[in-house]
Design a protein around this motif. Structure first.
Motif, PDB file in Angstrom:
ATOM      1  N   GLU A   1      -2.690  -6.444 -19.835  1.00  0.00           N
ATOM      2  CA  GLU A   1      -3.285  -5.124 -20.006  1.00  0.00           C
ATOM      3  C   GLU A   1      -3.208  -4.672 -21.462  1.00  0.00           C
ATOM      4  O   GLU A   1      -4.138  -4.052 -21.990  1.00  0.00           O
TER       5      GLU A   1
ATOM      6  N   TRP B   1     -10.982  -6.764 -16.206  1.00  0.00           N
ATOM      7  CA  TRP B   1     -10.605  -6.343 -17.557  1.00  0.00           C
ATOM      8  C   TRP B   1     -11.837  -6.252 -18.454  1.00  0.00           C
ATOM      9  O   TRP B   1     -12.743  -7.063 -18.382  1.00  0.00           O
TER      10      TRP B   1
ATOM     11  N   ARG C   1      -4.899  -3.441 -11.559  1.00  0.00           N
ATOM     12  CA  ARG C   1      -4.757  -4.707 -12.286  1.00  0.00           C
ATOM     13  C   ARG C   1      -5.665  -5.750 -11.652  1.00  0.00           C
ATOM     14  O   ARG C   1      -6.257  -5.503 -10.586  1.00  0.00           O
TER      15      ARG C   1
END
Length: 355
Positions: A54, A259, A332
């Motif tokens: 992250e 992401w 996530r």
């Protein structure tokens, strides 16, 4: 010369010592990150890997913003260079016409006067005057020299911006590799677990989150926040920007975390919060670190729905507070946009867009 033979016991001892050393080298290789032994260690390792991923994602997103800004800057410079080149061509032509007119003994051509003065009638009246012609010719030559200098600077600036753009793209590629490597390692760690271990791991995650939330609620921090929320709704109604951001985020529930994504089909944490507030009419920074750095900070006990909760000491995660101690976030990789306890992770602080 007669050599004295070594004692058999000494040779045997040396051989045994060497064998032991080799065996130790083979059996206990150095490990930077030893394999976890317990489920708690597995959980800690997975969390650590995703946290690092992250952090790299935030850097990737920041580099992406710089690339977009550089692209825009280069496009603007290209347009300015083109316009300046057009002006340079025109001035070169005018300078040539002026030189020919001077050679013939006349004044500056009327078309040149039209370009260089705001009063065409006056240009026509004075075009035949030698002194005015000389001054106008000098203005053409001066403008020509200035334009050439400006063009050289603009081209140099464009080249600098292009070099920086290439550098930012290389940074993005490096961050991308880091992210993919860490996510792959985390996923491989989870893949080695049995179905029963995965269930126990999920239960452990929930237990930890519930414990953190309970401790947070016990501090009384929500008492004032919820009271202020009710007062805020009474004063401003349900159509505030924060409420509109929540409506947007709610519509994204169930969409996967990816992401670098900012919708419409998937999001990372800051992609979700930035798009939620953009839908509410407020543009905010793209990354959680920049949201923490640039947006107005408010005490946790004063937060209200729509505020952003920033997590971790390095500000690498963000969620949208929705009231009653809950938030919406993109957790996530492998997870989806969901509602969760606001204090299920380490809270760094709270920021308020549009304040």
């Amino acid at each position: 010369m007669t050599r004295t033979p070594r004692a058999p016991g000494r040779r045997t001892a040396a051989a045994v010592a060497l064998a032991c050393a080799l065996t130790a080298t083979v059996q206990t290789p150095a490990r930077a990150d030893p394999e976890p032994a317990t489920l708690t260690e597995v959980r800690d390792r997975i969390e650590r890997l995703y946290h690092h991923a992250e952090a790299a994602t935030d850097k990737y997103n920041a580099a992406g913003e710089k690339v977009s800004a550089k692209k825009k800057r280069v496009r603007g410079l290209d347009a300015r260079v083109t316009a300046t080149e057009t002006r340079l061509t025109r001035l070169t032509s005018l300078a040539g016409a002026a030189a020919r007119a001077q050679y013939r003994g006349g004044g500056l051509p009327a078309e040149a006067q039209f370009v260089l003065t705001g009063d065409p009638e006056r240009a026509l009246d004075t075009a035949s005057v030698a002194r005015q012609a000389q001054q106008a010719t000098q203005r053409v030559l001066t403008a020509l020299a200035e334009t050439r200098g400006k063009l050289e600077k603009q081209r140099a600036s464009a080249e600098d911006e292009l070099r920086e753009l290439r550098s930012e793209r290389k940074k993005m590629a490096a961050h991308r590799k880091t992210i993919e490597k860490r996510i792959a390692t985390a996923e491989a760690t989870e893949a080695r677990l049995s179905e029963e271990q995965r269930r126990r791991l999920a239960a452990l995650d929930k237990e930890k989150a519930d414990e953190a939330q309970a401790k947070w609620v016990e501090t009384g921090v929500l008492d004032k926040a919820d009271r202020d929320d009710r007062d805020d709704r009474a004063d401003t109604g349900e159509n505030s920007a924060g409420r509109r951001a929540i409506v947007f985020a709610t519509r994204q529930l169930g969409k996967p975390y990816v992401w670098g994504a900012e919708g419409p089909d998937s999001y990372d944490c800051s992609g979700l919060t930035s798009q939620a507030w953009l839908d509410a009419g407020v543009a905010i920074p793209r990354t959680s670190q920049e949201q923490w750095r640039l947006l107005h900070r408010v005490p946790v006990e004063d937060m209200r729905p729509g505020d952003l909760i920033i997590y971790n000491a390095d500000a690498t995660h963000v969620s949208l507070y929705i009231g009653d101690g809950e938030m919406i976030h993109a957790p996530r990789p492998g997870r989806s946009v969901t509602v969760a306890p606001a204090a299920s992770m380490e809270i760094l602080g709270v920021v308020r867009p549009g304040a």
